[in-house]
Each structure stands twice: as structure tokens, then as C-alpha cells.
Design a protein around this motif. Sequence first.
Motif, short mmCIF file in Angstrom:
data_model
loop_
_atom_site.label_atom_id
_atom_site.label_comp_id
_atom_site.label_asym_id
_atom_site.label_seq_id
_atom_site.Cartn_x
_atom_site.Cartn_y
_atom_site.Cartn_z
N ASP A 162 0.84 -1.21 0.00
CA ASP A 162 0.00 0.00 0.00
C ASP A 162 0.87 1.25 0.00
O ASP A 162 0.58 2.22 -0.69
CB ASP A 162 -0.91 0.03 1.23
N LEU A 163 1.94 1.22 0.78
CA LEU A 163 2.84 2.36 0.85
C LEU A 163 3.49 2.61 -0.50
O LEU A 163 3.57 3.76 -0.95
CB LEU A 163 3.90 2.12 1.92
N GLU A 164 3.89 1.54 -1.16
CA GLU A 164 4.48 1.69 -2.49
C GLU A 164 3.49 2.32 -3.47
O GLU A 164 3.85 3.21 -4.24
CB GLU A 164 4.93 0.33 -3.04
N ARG A 165 2.26 1.86 -3.42
CA ARG A 165 1.23 2.41 -4.32
C ARG A 165 0.96 3.88 -4.02
O ARG A 165 0.76 4.69 -4.91
CB ARG A 165 -0.05 1.61 -4.22
N ARG A 166 0.93 4.23 -2.72
CA ARG A 166 0.63 5.61 -2.35
C ARG A 166 1.80 6.56 -2.62
O ARG A 166 1.60 7.70 -3.02
CB ARG A 166 0.22 5.69 -0.89
N PRO A 215 3.42 7.60 -7.04
CA PRO A 215 3.21 8.78 -7.89
C PRO A 215 4.04 10.00 -7.47
O PRO A 215 4.23 10.91 -8.26
CB PRO A 215 1.72 9.07 -7.73
N TYR A 216 4.51 10.00 -6.23
CA TYR A 216 5.26 11.15 -5.71
C TYR A 216 6.75 10.88 -5.58
O TYR A 216 7.49 11.70 -5.05
CB TYR A 216 4.69 11.57 -4.34
N ARG A 217 7.17 9.70 -6.04
CA ARG A 217 8.56 9.27 -5.87
C ARG A 217 9.56 10.32 -6.35
O ARG A 217 10.47 10.69 -5.63
CB ARG A 217 8.77 7.94 -6.61
N THR A 218 9.38 10.82 -7.54
CA THR A 218 10.32 11.79 -8.10
C THR A 218 10.33 13.08 -7.29
O THR A 218 11.40 13.58 -6.93
CB THR A 218 9.97 12.09 -9.57
#
Length: 176
Positions: free
Chosen positions: A87-91, A94-97
Motif C-alpha cells: 500500500d505504501l508503495e502504491r501511495r 506517484p510522488y517518488r520523483t
Amino acid sequence: RLRDELAYLLATSDAAASLRQLDELGALERVLPEVIVMKKTAQSRPHHWNVFEHTLVLVERLEQMLEVLRGKDVRGNLPAPSHVWGDLERRLGPYRTDLTKHLATVLSDERTALETLKLAALLHDCGKPATLYVEEDGHTCFFGHDRVGAEMASARARTLRFANVEAERVWTIVAN
């Protein structure tokens, strides 16, 4: 020199382990005297640890979250169901960059927002010992620990000669 060494330690991907070693050697309390009373301050459920151990666990989890942000699979190393980290990866995905860029922002000298975030995590509950209140049923409360802790954490950052922008950011993170 203390500031630079602490910042260098916080910049590593395994700062929590280094903080534990410094504590075992008795050196951490010389840099962060707030640690002494944090170790002596117990917490009620849902917490499992004293304030200091809770803080080190928080730094460990923050580092694991940063690994997720970097795209690494940490599920096998965590005391949580794998779906939590999925879930954390999915959330965060989109904001990783944007998050990676933000945490790499240089705030002062060569110190980045990442070191400031970890310093705030390390001091996030330093106000708990000063605000400890035990209710009649034995439950411990820490009313206003966020504001008291923000002042203490900011003061410690200034004592260690972190830049004003870093001390203010530590205050903001701890207060909120």
C-alpha cells in the motif's frame, strides 16, 4: 564538529543502527542530552517501548519507508504484513520523483532536507518527559508534548549550530 558528524550519520541509510551504537557507547547522550530522560519515560498502550526506543524504531521505519521510495523491496525485512508496504508503495509511487528531489534539497552547506527530517524524527518526542501526566488509572499522557518538543528540538538544533532554516524546519516537523 558534533553537528557535522551527526549530520553525516543521519545521511546514511542505516542511521538507526549507528544511533544505537552511539547510545551503547554512551556517546549519544553527550550530543543529545534529551536521550537520558527519554530512556526513563515509559508510555502506555498502544506503545510498546519507552520514549527513546520508540524514537529509534521510528527512525528505522522512516529509513525503510525511504527504501520503498527508492524502489527497493523491503517487505521481507519488516515486522508488518507485506500488504502494508505494498500500500505504501502504491501511495508513494506517484510522488517518488518529487519526494526524492525534495529530500535531496540542500538546506545549508551540504546538509539536505533528508538529514533535517531524520533529526526531527530523532527528536520528535523529546517533549514527552517534560509533559508526562499519569491519570488515575495509570495511563500516561503527554499533553502538549508536540509544542514543548518542537521548542526543545529547535533549541538543540541551534545549540549544535545547525542553520536557522534547519532549526525552523525541525520545529515545524516536531510541532506537527
